[in-house]
Design a protein around this motif. Structure first.
Motif, short mmCIF file in Angstrom:
data_model
loop_
_atom_site.label_atom_id
_atom_site.label_comp_id
_atom_site.label_asym_id
_atom_site.label_seq_id
_atom_site.Cartn_x
_atom_site.Cartn_y
_atom_site.Cartn_z
N UNK A 283 -1.55 -5.18 -2.48
CA UNK A 283 -0.84 -4.62 -2.89
C UNK A 283 -0.45 -2.91 -3.07
N UNK A 284 -1.47 -3.17 -3.46
CA UNK A 284 -1.85 -1.87 -4.16
C UNK A 284 -2.70 -0.79 -2.52
N UNK A 285 -3.36 -1.63 -2.10
CA UNK A 285 -3.64 -0.87 -0.55
C UNK A 285 -2.02 -0.68 0.11
N UNK A 286 -1.54 -1.60 0.48
CA UNK A 286 -0.16 -1.76 1.16
C UNK A 286 0.57 -0.39 0.26
N UNK A 287 0.86 -0.37 -0.66
CA UNK A 287 1.78 0.66 -1.58
C UNK A 287 1.19 2.16 -0.67
N UNK A 288 -0.47 2.18 -1.11
CA UNK A 288 -0.82 3.05 -0.76
C UNK A 288 -0.54 3.25 1.26
N UNK A 289 -1.03 3.24 1.69
CA UNK A 289 -0.87 3.19 3.31
C UNK A 289 0.63 3.80 3.57
N UNK A 290 1.31 2.68 2.84
CA UNK A 290 2.61 3.49 3.27
C UNK A 290 3.94 4.60 3.13
N UNK A 291 2.56 5.65 2.14
CA UNK A 291 3.23 6.19 1.13
C UNK A 291 2.11 7.87 2.03
N UNK A 292 1.28 7.93 2.20
CA UNK A 292 1.30 8.73 3.19
C UNK A 292 1.18 8.54 4.35
N UNK A 293 0.98 9.96 5.15
CA UNK A 293 1.20 10.14 6.88
C UNK A 293 0.15 9.11 7.39
#
Length: 313
Positions: free
Chosen positions: A114-124
């Motif tokens: 979940x953390x990895x997915x959220x960060x991936x979605x938040x940055x270009x």
């Protein structure tokens, strides 16, 4: 590497070694959006294009467990110039683990995902998001679950330290278990752990099947280890001394005399892992509290050792 591989050490190591990139100390995220000064504190290179003095890129590392907060802070870091975000799921420090960060999260693959997915979605999309993990917290049972989770979440690559949190830094590192992960995932895997010498690097590559390596304490013990791994000349003791002396010159004015002497002695202490000459030298400087005196001792040592090299300062 917290408290060791800071801005000054990163600068010194990348001045003499060849690295594809280096990673900042972790920025701890605990539920709030951190102000820019915090990112600049842990990664001063952000003010210089996120590169060290030699031009080596610096990726910014985040440590935390809340997906929303980690995503917000990753976006903040990228806005400040971070060229890549590295997520720390490997720190074994008790204080970090007690607060729900680092290797303890490896008991919850769904949280790591979940953390990895959220960060991936938040940055270009052009900003890589990578993950650093250990083989597990108490045991290795969930290693593959974690690896597959970060792959599914969109991580660009995965760095694996070949021990669990419980195993800490006790030899050996289980490079073959890194290989077992590499065989089951499609994203690139980088091997890490217990790489002190060229021979260690070659054995790690053979046992893990990973050609790419992450160096930590081994790079401090031998600042020219990357040169040796790349096929260059073996390191001489006076080259190590030259790095220590240059480091001592760089940090002048960044703390008290005792603090600065402590920094040089900390590095020298790590050198004992690779260089027998470092032991007697450490004994001779361990009570020094003036940086100029300590550097003078290093100067004398570099002119009178037995490897036949003399380095001027």
């Amino acid at each position: 590497m917290e408290g060791l591989a800071d801005f000054w050490v990163r600068r010194a190591l990348t001045d003499v070694g060849t690295y594809d990139w280096c990673v900042s100390e972790f920025v701890r995220v605990s539920g709030e959006l951190l102000p820019p000064r915090v990112f600049y504190r842990w990664c001063p290179e952000l003010r210089d294009g996120a590169r060290t003095r030699s031009g080596t890129p610096v990726h910014l590392q985040l440590l935390g467990s809340d997906p929303v907060s980690m995503a917000d802070n990753a976006a903040q870091a990228v806005a400040l110039g971070a060229p890549a975000i590295d997520l720390n799921f490997g720190c074994p420090a008790k204080i970090v683990n007690r607060h729900g960060g680092g290797a303890i999260l490896l008991d919850e693959p769904e949280r790591v995902h979940a953390v990895t997915r959220a960060v991936r979605a938040a940055v270009p999309a052009h900003i890589p998001v990578s993950v650093k993990m250990r083989l597990g917290n108490e045991d290795m049972d969930l290693a593959l679950d974690n690896a597959l989770g970060v792959q599914e979440a969109g991580a660009a690559w995965l760095t694996v330290h070949g021990r669990t949190k419980r195993q800490g830094y006790r030899p050996p590192a289980y490079w073959d278990r890194i290989g077992a992960i590499r065989e089951r995932v499609t994203l690139p895997v980088i091997a890490n752990g217990e790489i002190w010498t060229l021979e260690d690097a070659r054995r790690c590559q053979a046992e893990s099947g990973c050609q790419d390596l992450m160096l930590g304490r081994g790079a401090v013990a031998n600042p020219m280890l990357t040169r040796e791994v790349a096929g260059g000349e073996p390191t001489g003791w006076t080259e190590v001394l030259a790095v220590l002396r240059a480091f001592g010159a760089d940090i002048v004015g960044t703390g008290s005399e005792a603090q600065l002497c402590g920094r040089v002695k900390q590095w020298l202490s790590y050198s004992r892992r690779r260089w027998p000459q470092a032991g007697p030298l450490m004994e001779s400087v361990k009570r020094e509290t003036r940086l100029a005196d300590l550097r003078a001792i290093l100067e004398r040592e570099s002119g009178g050792n037995n490897d036949g090299q003399v380095v001027s300062f």
